[in-house]
Each structure stands twice: as structure tokens, then as C-alpha cells.
Design a protein around this motif. Structure first.
Motif, PDB file in Angstrom:
ATOM      1  N   ARG A   1      12.813   2.145 -10.169  1.00  0.00           N
ATOM      2  CA  ARG A   1      12.768   2.645  -8.795  1.00  0.00           C
ATOM      3  C   ARG A   1      13.988   3.510  -8.567  1.00  0.00           C
ATOM      4  O   ARG A   1      15.008   3.348  -9.237  1.00  0.00           O
TER       5      ARG A   1
ATOM      6  N   PHE B   1       7.776   7.931 -10.360  1.00  0.00           N
ATOM      7  CA  PHE B   1       6.647   8.494 -11.103  1.00  0.00           C
ATOM      8  C   PHE B   1       5.522   8.956 -10.167  1.00  0.00           C
ATOM      9  O   PHE B   1       4.674   9.739 -10.548  1.00  0.00           O
ATOM     10  N   VAL B   2       5.545   8.472  -8.938  1.00  0.00           N
ATOM     11  CA  VAL B   2       4.579   8.918  -7.939  1.00  0.00           C
ATOM     12  C   VAL B   2       4.946  10.319  -7.449  1.00  0.00           C
ATOM     13  O   VAL B   2       4.088  11.160  -7.214  1.00  0.00           O
ATOM     14  N   PHE B   3       6.246  10.572  -7.306  1.00  0.00           N
ATOM     15  CA  PHE B   3       6.714  11.845  -6.757  1.00  0.00           C
ATOM     16  C   PHE B   3       6.955  12.899  -7.822  1.00  0.00           C
ATOM     17  O   PHE B   3       6.820  14.086  -7.568  1.00  0.00           O
TER      18      PHE B   3
ATOM     19  N   GLY C   1      11.901   4.112  -4.033  1.00  0.00           N
ATOM     20  CA  GLY C   1      10.573   4.663  -4.251  1.00  0.00           C
ATOM     21  C   GLY C   1      10.248   4.688  -5.731  1.00  0.00           C
ATOM     22  O   GLY C   1      11.146   4.670  -6.579  1.00  0.00           O
ATOM     23  N   ASP C   2       8.965   4.724  -6.031  1.00  0.00           N
ATOM     24  CA  ASP C   2       8.504   4.836  -7.404  1.00  0.00           C
ATOM     25  C   ASP C   2       8.617   6.305  -7.809  1.00  0.00           C
ATOM     26  O   ASP C   2       7.869   7.140  -7.308  1.00  0.00           O
TER      27      ASP C   2
ATOM     28  N   LEU D   1       5.739  13.379 -11.595  1.00  0.00           N
ATOM     29  CA  LEU D   1       4.901  12.866 -12.684  1.00  0.00           C
ATOM     30  C   LEU D   1       5.554  13.014 -14.048  1.00  0.00           C
ATOM     31  O   LEU D   1       5.305  12.236 -14.955  1.00  0.00           O
TER      32      LEU D   1
ATOM     33  N   VAL E   1       6.898  18.205  -4.519  1.00  0.00           N
ATOM     34  CA  VAL E   1       6.648  17.629  -5.833  1.00  0.00           C
ATOM     35  C   VAL E   1       6.332  18.736  -6.827  1.00  0.00           C
ATOM     36  O   VAL E   1       5.255  19.299  -6.832  1.00  0.00           O
TER      37      VAL E   1
ATOM     38  N   GLU F   1       0.796  -1.230   0.000  1.00  0.00           N
ATOM     39  CA  GLU F   1       0.000   0.000   0.000  1.00  0.00           C
ATOM     40  C   GLU F   1       0.827   1.278   0.000  1.00  0.00           C
ATOM     41  O   GLU F   1       0.352   2.324   0.392  1.00  0.00           O
ATOM     42  N   THR F   2       2.098   1.204  -0.382  1.00  0.00           N
ATOM     43  CA  THR F   2       2.937   2.406  -0.453  1.00  0.00           C
ATOM     44  C   THR F   2       3.713   2.377  -1.766  1.00  0.00           C
ATOM     45  O   THR F   2       3.858   1.322  -2.389  1.00  0.00           O
ATOM     46  N   PRO F   3       4.280   3.537  -2.171  1.00  0.00           N
ATOM     47  CA  PRO F   3       5.126   3.548  -3.373  1.00  0.00           C
ATOM     48  C   PRO F   3       6.577   3.168  -3.052  1.00  0.00           C
ATOM     49  O   PRO F   3       7.478   3.430  -3.814  1.00  0.00           O
TER      50      PRO F   3
END
Length: 151
Positions: free
Chosen positions: A93, A66-68, A63-64, A70, A141, A44-46
């Protein structure tokens, strides 16, 4: 499917599926002798952890990106894609450096870790001619290219 017990500092002995093990043929920069890592998802986390199979004291928080960020993108050079036997999908990652004050934590967008889940090969790739650096703010971000990311 075989399971493997690995030693970790954070969780003690941990059972991982062999499908979670990635081989880094040339190791990681600064850790050339460490070639096998388990990718441990944080549900449930990136985020996930990259834990050395041999050295319990060596792990990285990933971390992903693309989550932080875009708009994060790069082109994987052909020789790197070939080295990782990439034909289809990849997972990207980036290493995160956590600071005591969370708002100072950073993500390394200049040297992403590219994973091939099919062949279970991986490599940290340093992007040349990219507008990124090693310490982008994790929490601010904004567009990376406009230079206002506070890192």
C-alpha cells in the motif's frame, strides 16, 4: 482471536481484530516511536487507513498502488524481505495525501508500505534507483516511467 478497542480521531472508539494490527519494528519515518498500527479497510474501495494503536491523532490514508498505476513494480531487497519474515504473499500500500481539491491529491510511490499478513509485520520502504517519487497524481493515471504523470 482478541479484539482491541482503539481511539481514533475520525471514528472515536473503534473495535479492531488483533489480526488487523501490524507491527512496524522500526516505526514509520518521522514516527519512530509508533510501532503498532491497525489496518482498517474501507469496504468496496482500494483505500484503507493505517491507524496508530497508541496515538489517536496519527493515521494515514493508504491506497492500492496497482489500482492507480498498473505498471507499478519494484523488487523488494532481500534484507527487507528477511526483516519482514516474508516467505509468501505480501500486501503493498502507498500513502495518499488528500488535497482540498481532489484532483491535486497524490500517492507516494517512492516509499511503499509493505505488509506481511502472515507475521503481521510491516515497514515503509524507500525505493532506491526507482523511477518513482513521493507525489504522483492520484487521478491522472498514466505511465509513471514516461514522466507524464503530472506530479
Amino acid at each position: 482471536m482478541n479484539n482491541l478497542i482503539i481511539e481514533t480521531l475520525s471514528w472515536g472508539k473503534l473495535e479492531v481484530d488483533e489480526m488487523q494490527i501490524y507491527h512496524f519494528p522500526k516505526g514509520l519515518p518521522g514516527f519512530d516511536e509508533e510501532t503498532d498500527f491497525a489496518l482498517i479497510a474501507m469496504e468496496e474501495t482500494p483505500f484503507c487507513y493505517l491507524q496508530s494503536v497508541r496515538n489517536r491523532g496519527l493515521s494515514f490514508l493508504l491506497g492500492d498502488p496497482f489500482v492507480f498505476y498498473l505498471s507499478y513494480e519494484f523488487e523488494l531487497p532481500d534484507d527487507e524481505a528477511e526483516e519482514l519474515s516474508i516467505n509468501d504473499g505480501t500486501v503493498v500500500r502507498c500513502i495518499i495525501t488528500l488535497k482540498e481539491q481532489t484532483e491535486h491529491s497524490t500517492i507516494n510511490l517512492l516509499a511503499p508500505i509493505v505488509l506481511n499478513p502472515t507475521a503481521r509485520l510491516a515497514k515503509q520502504i524507500v525505493l532506491h534507483k526507482a523511477p518513482y517519487h513521493t507525489k504522483h497524481s492520484l487521478l491522472q493515471v498514466q505511465s509513471v516511467i514516461d514522466g507524464k504523470d503530472g506530479g
